[in-house]
Write a protein that holds these residues in place. Structure first.
Motif, PDB file in Angstrom:
ATOM      1  N   PHE A 117     115.254  99.837  -8.711  1.00  0.00           N
ATOM      2  CA  PHE A 117     114.132 100.454  -8.015  1.00  0.00           C
ATOM      3  C   PHE A 117     113.474  99.423  -7.089  1.00  0.00           C
ATOM      4  CE2 PHE A 117     114.538 103.528 -11.400  1.00  0.00           C
ATOM      5  CZ  PHE A 117     114.124 104.722 -10.805  1.00  0.00           C
ATOM      6  N   ALA A 118     113.201  99.825  -5.848  1.00  0.00           N
ATOM      7  CA  ALA A 118     112.633  98.910  -4.861  1.00  0.00           C
ATOM      8  C   ALA A 118     111.648  99.651  -3.958  1.00  0.00           C
ATOM      9  CB  ALA A 118     113.742  98.286  -4.029  1.00  0.00           C
ATOM     10  N   GLY A 119     110.897  98.882  -3.207  1.00  0.00           N
ATOM     11  CA  GLY A 119     109.989  99.426  -2.196  1.00  0.00           C
ATOM     12  C   GLY A 119     110.320  98.803  -0.847  1.00  0.00           C
ATOM     13  N   HIS A 120     109.365  98.113  -0.266  1.00  0.00           N
ATOM     14  CA  HIS A 120     109.485  97.270   0.930  1.00  0.00           C
ATOM     15  C   HIS A 120     109.724  98.030   2.230  1.00  0.00           C
ATOM     16  CE1 HIS A 120     109.735  93.600   3.100  1.00  0.00           C
ATOM     17  NE2 HIS A 120     110.997  93.756   3.431  1.00  0.00           N
ATOM     18  N   ASP A 121     110.881  98.663   2.396  1.00  0.00           N
ATOM     19  CA  ASP A 121     111.170  99.358   3.636  1.00  0.00           C
ATOM     20  C   ASP A 121     110.399 100.673   3.672  1.00  0.00           C
ATOM     21  OD1 ASP A 121     112.175 100.459   5.933  1.00  0.00           O
ATOM     22  OD2 ASP A 121     114.285 100.205   5.415  1.00  0.00           O
ATOM     23  N   HIS A 122     109.407 100.754   4.562  1.00  0.00           N
ATOM     24  CA  HIS A 122     108.525 101.919   4.596  1.00  0.00           C
ATOM     25  C   HIS A 122     109.271 103.219   4.874  1.00  0.00           C
ATOM     26  CE1 HIS A 122     104.807  99.212   5.622  1.00  0.00           C
ATOM     27  NE2 HIS A 122     105.481  98.814   4.561  1.00  0.00           N
ATOM     28  N   ARG A 123     110.375 103.127   5.589  1.00  0.00           N
ATOM     29  CA  ARG A 123     111.114 104.334   5.933  1.00  0.00           C
ATOM     30  C   ARG A 123     112.169 104.707   4.909  1.00  0.00           C
ATOM     31  NH1 ARG A 123     112.563 102.959  12.197  1.00  0.00           N
ATOM     32  NH2 ARG A 123     110.607 101.915  12.704  1.00  0.00           N
ATOM     33  N   GLY A 124     112.467 103.797   3.988  1.00  0.00           N
ATOM     34  CA  GLY A 124     113.502 104.085   3.009  1.00  0.00           C
ATOM     35  C   GLY A 124     114.895 103.998   3.613  1.00  0.00           C
ATOM     36  N   GLY A 125     115.877 104.394   2.829  1.00  0.00           N
ATOM     37  CA  GLY A 125     117.254 104.288   3.258  1.00  0.00           C
ATOM     38  C   GLY A 125     117.689 105.465   4.119  1.00  0.00           C
TER      39      GLY A 125
ATOM     40  N   ALA B 191     120.202 101.841   0.802  1.00  0.00           N
ATOM     41  CA  ALA B 191     118.859 102.005   0.269  1.00  0.00           C
ATOM     42  C   ALA B 191     117.772 101.606   1.256  1.00  0.00           C
ATOM     43  CB  ALA B 191     118.704 101.193  -1.011  1.00  0.00           C
ATOM     44  N   ALA B 192     118.135 100.885   2.319  1.00  0.00           N
ATOM     45  CA  ALA B 192     117.136 100.389   3.262  1.00  0.00           C
ATOM     46  C   ALA B 192     117.819  99.902   4.530  1.00  0.00           C
ATOM     47  CB  ALA B 192     116.338  99.233   2.636  1.00  0.00           C
ATOM     48  N   ARG B 193     117.016  99.664   5.533  1.00  0.00           N
ATOM     49  CA  ARG B 193     117.559  99.054   6.750  1.00  0.00           C
ATOM     50  C   ARG B 193     118.000  97.618   6.449  1.00  0.00           C
ATOM     51  NH1 ARG B 193     112.455 100.156  10.432  1.00  0.00           N
ATOM     52  NH2 ARG B 193     111.509  99.986   8.355  1.00  0.00           N
ATOM     53  N   GLU B 194     119.030  97.185   7.146  1.00  0.00           N
ATOM     54  CA  GLU B 194     119.655  95.908   6.843  1.00  0.00           C
ATOM     55  C   GLU B 194     118.670  94.748   6.842  1.00  0.00           C
ATOM     56  OE1 GLU B 194     123.117  93.046   8.807  1.00  0.00           O
ATOM     57  OE2 GLU B 194     123.081  95.197   9.243  1.00  0.00           O
ATOM     58  N   ARG B 195     117.754  94.743   7.783  1.00  0.00           N
ATOM     59  CA  ARG B 195     116.835  93.596   7.898  1.00  0.00           C
ATOM     60  C   ARG B 195     115.740  93.594   6.839  1.00  0.00           C
ATOM     61  NH1 ARG B 195     112.438  94.778  11.866  1.00  0.00           N
ATOM     62  NH2 ARG B 195     112.394  97.037  12.208  1.00  0.00           N
ATOM     63  N   HIS B 196     115.727  94.609   5.973  1.00  0.00           N
ATOM     64  CA  HIS B 196     114.718  94.666   4.916  1.00  0.00           C
ATOM     65  C   HIS B 196     115.309  94.448   3.524  1.00  0.00           C
ATOM     66  CE1 HIS B 196     111.295  95.745   7.394  1.00  0.00           C
ATOM     67  NE2 HIS B 196     112.057  96.614   8.026  1.00  0.00           N
TER      68      HIS B 196
END
Length: 244
Positions: free
Chosen positions: A236-244, A209-214
């Protein structure tokens, strides 16, 4: 604006876009109330082809503001402007959760502004509600413990276990043991009630769902709970601007 790997992030345009979104939702709801079809004379509704149902509520996934590092006054001013825009919604309730950028506002100001109207849950931003029969929405504060917070006195109390995939970054956030206990209890209660659960948190917990560091810093603890209760439909999440 900010350059990010070839993309231009237009943070300064965010408030205007939020205002247009509010106008679109209000337009949609007005059409529903009138039983009318959109004719182009009002701001474009979210879906002009379907005006049979109003937008009952929206739930924003955190980082309502970008914030100003080390400047609580400017950050709070930005937060107030965003909340004032959302206050213009007519007939649509807003549910908030906390992102790491939100923590540029001290929690003594932040939490009452976001959660002061809730008469259930925890005043620090975790709660659950039933949007319909046999459904349970659980909202978590993934930035409860946040190293980059302006009032980060709790940042050294990281409780993430050694098997977590994330490494410590300024934007890291975690639920902490008290909130994890609440999460387990909320899941168990929903299971007893035979409710389907949807979880909302600023931080993702799955590597796909996201990069590991996020990821959420204590993602492994949350995942173990998700694996225990099969009635959870989605996170449902946000945070990582680029997504998974």
């Amino acid at each position: 604006f900010v350059k990010d790997k070839g993309r231009t992030l237009m943070y300064a345009d965010a408030l205007a876009k939020l205002t247009r979104m509010v106008a679109s939702i209000n337009s949609h709801n007005e059409l529903v109330r009138e039983g009318a079809v959109w004719d182009g004379s009002t701001p474009s509704p979210l879906n002009s082809a379907d005006t049979s149902h109003p937008i009952a509520f929206l739930l924003q996934l955190g980082d309502l503001i970008d914030g100003h590092e080390g400047d609580a006054v400017r950050s709070e001013t930005d937060l107030d402007a965003a909340l004032e825009a959302l206050d213009e919604l007519r007939g649509t309730r807003v549910y908030h959760l906390v992102g790491n950028h939100c923590r540029s506002v001290p929690t003594a100001k932040l939490y009452p502004k976001l959660f002061g109207k809730l008469d259930y849950g925890d005043a620090r931003g975790w709660y659950d509600f039933a949007p319909a029969a046999r459904w349970r929405f659980i909202v978590l504060n993934g930035a409860l413990i946040c190293r980059g917070a302006i009032d980060h006195s709790d940042a050294g109390n990281c409780e993430a276990s050694a098997d977590d995939t994330t490494k410590r970054n300024p934007w890291d956030g975690e639920l902490g043991s008290e909130q994890l206990d609440y999460f387990a209890q909320a899941l168990e209660t929903a299971c007893v009630r035979d409710e389907t659960v949807v979880v909302f948190c600023h931080y993702p917990v799955a590597l796909k769902a996201a990069r590991e560091r996020h990821l959420l810093a204590d993602a492994s603890h949350a995942l173990r709970l998700l694996d225990t209760f099969e009635h959870v439909l989605a996170w449902f999440a946000g945070h990582d601007h680029r997504g998974g």
